[in-house]
Write an enzyme that holds these catalytic residues in place. Structure first.
Site, PDB file in Angstrom:
ATOM      1  N   HIS A 117     -32.737 -39.420 -42.219  1.00 47.16           N
ATOM      2  CA  HIS A 117     -33.968 -38.658 -42.408  1.00 47.16           C
ATOM      3  C   HIS A 117     -34.296 -38.597 -43.898  1.00 47.16           C
ATOM      4  O   HIS A 117     -33.434 -38.820 -44.745  1.00 47.16           O
ATOM      5  CB  HIS A 117     -33.815 -37.223 -41.887  1.00 47.16           C
ATOM      6  CG  HIS A 117     -33.682 -37.115 -40.403  1.00 47.16           C
ATOM      7  ND1 HIS A 117     -34.641 -36.532 -39.602  1.00 47.16           N
ATOM      8  CD2 HIS A 117     -32.689 -37.494 -39.568  1.00 47.16           C
ATOM      9  CE1 HIS A 117     -34.238 -36.562 -38.341  1.00 47.16           C
ATOM     10  NE2 HIS A 117     -33.053 -37.139 -38.296  1.00 47.16           N
TER      11      HIS A 117
ATOM     12  N   ASP B 271     -35.706 -29.953 -38.606  1.00 45.15           N
ATOM     13  CA  ASP B 271     -35.793 -31.095 -37.693  1.00 45.15           C
ATOM     14  C   ASP B 271     -36.097 -30.567 -36.296  1.00 45.15           C
ATOM     15  O   ASP B 271     -35.217 -30.025 -35.623  1.00 45.15           O
ATOM     16  CB  ASP B 271     -34.466 -31.870 -37.723  1.00 45.15           C
ATOM     17  CG  ASP B 271     -34.467 -33.083 -36.818  1.00 45.15           C
ATOM     18  OD1 ASP B 271     -35.511 -33.354 -36.188  1.00 45.15           O
ATOM     19  OD2 ASP B 271     -33.426 -33.762 -36.725  1.00 45.15           O
TER      20      ASP B 271
ATOM     21  N   TYR C 193     -32.521 -26.683 -36.496  1.00 46.52           N
ATOM     22  CA  TYR C 193     -32.193 -28.051 -36.082  1.00 46.52           C
ATOM     23  C   TYR C 193     -32.263 -28.058 -34.565  1.00 46.52           C
ATOM     24  O   TYR C 193     -31.314 -27.680 -33.881  1.00 46.52           O
ATOM     25  CB  TYR C 193     -30.801 -28.448 -36.589  1.00 46.52           C
ATOM     26  CG  TYR C 193     -30.306 -29.778 -36.073  1.00 46.52           C
ATOM     27  CD1 TYR C 193     -31.130 -30.897 -36.087  1.00 46.52           C
ATOM     28  CD2 TYR C 193     -29.019 -29.905 -35.561  1.00 46.52           C
ATOM     29  CE1 TYR C 193     -30.683 -32.110 -35.611  1.00 46.52           C
ATOM     30  CE2 TYR C 193     -28.552 -31.128 -35.087  1.00 46.52           C
ATOM     31  CZ  TYR C 193     -29.392 -32.221 -35.116  1.00 46.52           C
ATOM     32  OH  TYR C 193     -28.951 -33.428 -34.638  1.00 46.52           O
TER      33      TYR C 193
END
Length: 516
Positions: free
Chosen positions: A303, A196, A155
């Site tokens: 998301h 991500d 992330y």
């Protein structure tokens, strides 16, 4: 087949309505349903927003899976990643972080590369936000060859325009990620980077790329240019060590977004950006990847999940690595929590026995101190009281000493009833006069005047203005950005954000609210 899925879940403890059927994720079946719906051998979650002190057993241990968490050590309810592997895809090693600072030398992945340009303090700082977890697996190809596959669940940091120092942090994290991934690749392992990345790589990956020159000048996009190979056949294309698996299978697909603004309702018109990726080393993608996909229909976060299917099978390890959550002291071994002992079955005998049985009295006689307390309570219940001891709350009654003092009357003071009785005729006469006055017609006019006055004062909020593009009621927003207008209210179109060419999307109406 090996199916891997990545999803920025935006809080693993929040109610995931899209998959959990309106159950909170603390429910033992909610996370199980989420994982089963995603139907993947390995599920990588980002932005879990949990720290170890608030991690509950239903989130940490899911039947049929073994899980691995990385927590933020700097802030609570912030960042965090987790990887859930089916028991048929149990990793042979697992490690928290990219730098090895939190390595335990027991079941770690290893292969860190040359990190001499980082200080130990910087490495600890980069890994202290819980942004990476590594799991290493044994896979078997169709030819029967066994190979090593390392998944890096990441992330990556987001850059706040008001905090320029976070851009430096983000680029250092990118550099550390690349060093670790390339070191694993050089050691002979296949590598997948998924999660991500917080950067839309190409203009096709962003709903409003704007000026192409400005867009490509972003440092994050330049870093991705150096990391990835260009899937196009153009001459002179950069040959990086990794490939964007989605663009390999869908090089020209537009509006393939994975993240949308919740405030503007942009997901309704698919007006977002592609920030989530499944990147693999070149040979792995070209030889074993069957497809790469997005799951925009899965709700519950800002998301959507992304994933890929590999034409390999996983060889599970016989035992989970030491980082597995089932080995944490709070979840390991047999059930030793005191909550298991506090069940209604232990309270039923107490409820059914308001007084002690003879056998209990005999046992109490062996302990003089306790016997005195119990015998006092027994005599109290046997003294003709109608209320027997039926529940625990009956012990929390006012003391008998307090009850006795409450009945003490102070000498020389008249009783309240006497004072009330003495003034009763005066009160009645005053009430009679008021009642007679109310019957006068003039009182009705006065009442109407008061009613109209309060109606004019309490008219409620003024109606919302109509937007210029659709002539529909607007919505009120508040300025949250620091500056001279901080806290001011304004009106804007209530429709979701979308492409300017779409007439059903939000118009550009704007109006400041008048101060009250």
């Amino acid at each position: 087949m090996l199916r891997v899925v990545s999803w920025n879940i935006n809080g693993i403890r929040s109610p995931l309505q899209g998959l959990a059927c309106q159950e909170t994720s603390n429910c033992p079946t909610a996370l199980q349903r989420i994982l089963d719906k995603l139907d993947a051998d390995i599920v990588c979650l980002q932005e879990t927003k949990v720290t170890r002190d608030v991690l509950t057993e239903p989130l940490a241990i899911v039947e049929g899976y073994n899980s691995y968490f990385s927590f933020s050590r700097s802030r609570s309810g912030y960042s965090g990643v987790a990887t859930f592997c089916k028991d048929s895809a149990t990793p042979v090693a697992a490690e928290e972080g990219l730098s090895g600072v939190f390595a335990t030398l027991n079941g770690d992945v290893g292969c860190y590369g040359n990190m001499d340009e980082f200080t130990q303090e910087e490495l600890r700082l980069l890994d202290s936000e819980g942004r990476a977890i590594l799991t290493q697996h044994k896979i078997r190809t169709l030819e029967g060859k066994e190979k090593t596959l390392t998944l890096i669940n990441v992330y990556c940091p987001h850059v706040d325009p008001g905090k320029p120092e976070r851009l430096t942090f983000k680029m250092r994290f990118y550099h550390l990620l690349q060093i670790r991934a390339e070191a694993l690749l050089a050691a002979g392992s296949h590598v997948i980077i998924l999660g991500d990345l917080n950067t839309a790589h190409r203009p096709i990956d962003h709903c409003d790329a704007g000026s192409l020159e400005c867009f490509e000048e972003d440092p994050g996009r330049k870093w991705m240019d150096g990391l990835l190979s260009n899937p196009g056949p153009e001459a002179g294309s950069h040959i990086g060590l990794f490939m964007d698996s989605f663009r390999c299978f869908h090089p020209k697909q537009e509006r393939a977004f994975t993240c949308w603004s919740v405030v503007s309702g942009a997901r309704h018109l698919n007006y977002g950006s592609r920030l989530d990726y499944v990147l693999g080393d070149r040979s792995l993608v070209t030889d074993t990847f069957q497809t790469s996909f997005l799951l925009p229909e899965v709700m519950g976060s800002d998301h959507c999940p992304v994933g890929a299917v590999l034409n390999v099978s996983c060889v599970p390890a016989k035992q989970c690595p030491a980082l597995c959550t089932r080995f944490l002291p709070e979840f390991a071994g047999t059930q030793l929590k005191i909550l298991r002992f506090l069940v209604p079955l232990e309270q039923e005998p107490v409820r059914g026995q308001p007084v002690l049985q003879p056998g209990h009295q005999t046992q109490a006689q062996k302990q003089p101190g306790k016997a005195r307390m119990r015998s006092t309570r027994i005599r109290k219940s046997q003294g003709g009281s109608k209320r027997s001891q039926k529940n625990l709350m009956s012990y929390f009654q006012p003391s008998s000493n307090l009850l006795q003092t409450s009945h003490v009357e102070l000498p020389g003071l008249p009783l309240l009833g006497t004072l009330t009785a003495s003034k009763a005729p005066e009160v009645l006469s005053a009430a009679t006069v008021v009642e007679e006055r109310n019957n006068v017609p003039e009182a009705k006019d006065e009442k109407e005047v008061r009613t109209s006055f309060w109606r004019s004062m309490l008219t409620g909020p003024s109606p919302m203005p109509l937007c210029g593009g659709h002539r529909e009621p607007c919505v009120m927003r508040t300025v949250k950005k620091a500056g001279p207008n901080l806290g001011r209210h304004f009106y804007m179109c209530a429709r979701p954000r979308g492409p300017p060419s779409d007439p059903s999307s939000r118009c550009n109406f704007f109006l400041w609210s008048r101060p009250s």
